[in-house]
Structures are given as structure tokens and as C-alpha cells.
Design a protein around this motif. Structure first.
Motif, PDB file in Angstrom:
ATOM      1  N   ALA A  46      65.816 -13.992 117.145  1.00 23.66           N
ATOM      2  CA  ALA A  46      66.249 -15.354 117.454  1.00 23.66           C
ATOM      3  C   ALA A  46      66.670 -16.099 116.190  1.00 23.66           C
ATOM      4  O   ALA A  46      67.668 -16.829 116.190  1.00 23.66           O
ATOM      5  N   TYR A  49      70.050 -14.778 115.249  1.00 27.77           N
ATOM      6  CA  TYR A  49      71.020 -15.165 116.280  1.00 27.77           C
ATOM      7  C   TYR A  49      71.492 -16.596 116.048  1.00 27.77           C
ATOM      8  O   TYR A  49      72.697 -16.875 115.999  1.00 27.77           O
ATOM      9  N   PRO A  67      73.060 -16.448 124.673  1.00 31.12           N
ATOM     10  CA  PRO A  67      71.608 -16.223 124.732  1.00 31.12           C
ATOM     11  C   PRO A  67      71.251 -15.536 126.047  1.00 31.12           C
ATOM     12  O   PRO A  67      71.936 -15.685 127.048  1.00 31.12           O
TER      13      PRO A  67
END
Length: 109
Positions: A46, A49, A67
């Protein structure tokens, strides 16, 4: 998701000093050094990302990865857990390999 990976032969065309066999050897050494640990946890994923998404927004570039939905995340976690449990049950065989002139290393079977 659309994962377009590059092969060592692709890298060898842009990194002129290194041949495919050089890259293969370096890849084996790298994997042995990290003990074939090539997974990341959700928090690390995450973090990268959102960092990549922010960089793309700053550069006004498209960021095509979306996502995961809650359902997709749960499915991914279920599959990951099942695979991890399967790996714990069947301990992989380790085999020795000899890198070109570098000596013996540990590989996975």
C-alpha cells in the motif's frame, strides 16, 4: 491485473555490458542472498502503491492500477493464506547450485 514483466534477454539489450548469462548469474546470486524471500506485506504494498500514484499525479501521468475492492482484497488474502499454509506443509527441497566461477550457493528446489 495486467502484469507485463521483462525477461533477462530484454534487459541484456539495453544494458550492453551484460550478457543474458551474466544477468542470470546475478539474478541467482541476488535471490540466494535474500533467501528467495520475494513477497511483501500489505502495508508495504500500500505504501508503494500510493507513492507511485502520487508521483503520477504530480507528473500528470495516468496511473492505471486501481485499488482492490474489499471483495478482491479478501479473495487475495484467502488465496495468499492458503498458499502460505501449503508451503509450510510441504517444505521445499533445497539444492546446491554453482554459479559460474563464484562458488556454491543455496537454491530452491
Amino acid at each position: 491485473w495486467d502484469d507485463a514483466s521483462l525477461l533477462n534477454v530484454d534487459f541484456a539489450t539495453v544494458i550492453a555490458p551484460f550478457s543474458v548469462s551474466d544477468l542470470n548469474r546475478m539474478e541467482k546470486q541476488f535471490l540466494a542472498l535474500i533467501e528467495y524471500s520475494v513477497s511483501i506485506n500489505a502495508k508495504t504494498y500500500a505504501t508503494y502503491y500510493f507513492e507511485l500514484r502520487t508521483l503520477c499525479e504530480k507528473e500528470e501521468r495516468a496511473f492505471k492500477l486501481k485499488p482492490l475492492s474489499k471483495q478482491e482484497a479478501e479473495q487475495l488474502q484467502t488465496r495468499t493464506t492458503a498458499l502460505e499454509e501449503g508451503l509450510k506443509v510441504s517444505e521445499p527441497k533445497r539444492r546446491e547450485w554453482v554459479s559460474m566461477g563464484v562458488g556454491a550457493g543455496r537454491g530452491s528446489g
